[in-house]
Design a protein around this motif. Sequence first.
Motif, mmCIF file in Angstrom:
data_model
loop_
_atom_site.group_PDB
_atom_site.id
_atom_site.type_symbol
_atom_site.label_atom_id
_atom_site.label_comp_id
_atom_site.label_asym_id
_atom_site.label_seq_id
_atom_site.Cartn_x
_atom_site.Cartn_y
_atom_site.Cartn_z
ATOM 1 N N GLU A 72 0.889 -1.258 0.031
ATOM 2 C CA GLU A 72 0.089 0.065 0.156
ATOM 3 C C GLU A 72 0.721 1.403 0.093
ATOM 4 O O GLU A 72 0.339 2.376 -0.439
ATOM 5 N N ALA A 73 2.087 1.335 0.546
ATOM 6 C CA ALA A 73 2.940 2.343 0.556
ATOM 7 C C ALA A 73 4.310 1.891 0.742
ATOM 8 O O ALA A 73 4.692 0.985 0.931
ATOM 9 N N GLY A 74 5.396 2.998 0.536
ATOM 10 C CA GLY A 74 6.585 2.743 0.517
ATOM 11 C C GLY A 74 7.406 2.687 -0.775
ATOM 12 O O GLY A 74 6.977 2.611 -1.844
ATOM 13 N N ASP A 75 8.818 3.091 -0.558
ATOM 14 C CA ASP A 75 9.341 3.172 -1.826
ATOM 15 C C ASP A 75 9.524 2.186 -2.713
ATOM 16 O O ASP A 75 9.831 2.052 -3.832
ATOM 17 N N TYR A 76 9.530 0.788 -2.061
ATOM 18 C CA TYR A 76 9.684 -0.592 -3.009
ATOM 19 C C TYR A 76 8.123 -1.131 -3.109
ATOM 20 O O TYR A 76 8.010 -2.314 -3.338
ATOM 21 N N SER A 77 6.953 -0.381 -2.981
ATOM 22 C CA SER A 77 5.637 -1.044 -2.854
ATOM 23 C C SER A 77 5.313 -1.442 -4.555
ATOM 24 O O SER A 77 5.867 -0.750 -5.381
ATOM 25 N N ALA A 78 4.552 -2.605 -4.594
ATOM 26 C CA ALA A 78 4.190 -2.888 -5.789
ATOM 27 C C ALA A 78 2.698 -2.638 -5.956
ATOM 28 O O ALA A 78 1.888 -2.529 -5.144
ATOM 29 N N ASP A 79 2.420 -2.555 -7.273
ATOM 30 C CA ASP A 79 0.795 -2.258 -7.571
ATOM 31 C C ASP A 79 0.045 -3.551 -7.646
ATOM 32 O O ASP A 79 -1.229 -3.717 -7.368
ATOM 33 N N GLU A 80 0.490 -4.701 -8.246
ATOM 34 C CA GLU A 80 -0.031 -5.887 -8.046
ATOM 35 C C GLU A 80 0.106 -6.791 -6.777
ATOM 36 O O GLU A 80 1.241 -6.884 -5.838
ATOM 37 N N PRO A 81 -0.848 -7.491 -6.351
ATOM 38 C CA PRO A 81 -0.810 -8.612 -5.025
ATOM 39 C C PRO A 81 0.112 -9.610 -5.428
ATOM 40 O O PRO A 81 0.203 -9.944 -6.561
ATOM 41 N N GLY A 82 0.601 -10.140 -4.310
ATOM 42 C CA GLY A 82 1.469 -11.504 -4.486
ATOM 43 C C GLY A 82 0.843 -12.402 -3.609
ATOM 44 O O GLY A 82 0.530 -12.228 -2.302
ATOM 45 N N VAL A 83 0.598 -13.696 -4.138
ATOM 46 C CA VAL A 83 0.278 -14.814 -3.317
ATOM 47 C C VAL A 83 1.239 -15.942 -2.911
ATOM 48 O O VAL A 83 2.301 -16.398 -3.903
#
Length: 120
Positions: A72-83
Amino acid sequence: ITALLFSVLTCDGKDDSSDQLVGKWTKLFNERTVTFTITAEHKYTVEFIGDEGIDVEGSYVISGTQVTFNDEAGDYSADEPGVYEFKVSDTSLTFTQVNDPVYGRTMLVEGTWSKDKDAK
């Protein structure tokens, strides 16, 4: 009926999988120590020790032995979820990728994390 009875007798109504993940976990990644803090409120933070601030924060959802991370936030956050599939012991937490299109997160999350001895 037998399966239902077994389920009722062995389940106390709590989400045991979620409770297992809760804690502060650490691992060495590219010669840097990383902490992965997972809360009972279904939130998490990832921090590379030695830099300022939280590198990733987000929320998670558990289904059986799989967890879905939503940054949801942070310099290394991603837009896609990971399972990821997870397995917990007294002192370690191991993640195996199920479906994560984000290479960097997969490289970090996958593998074995150790329970932080200094955490509460």
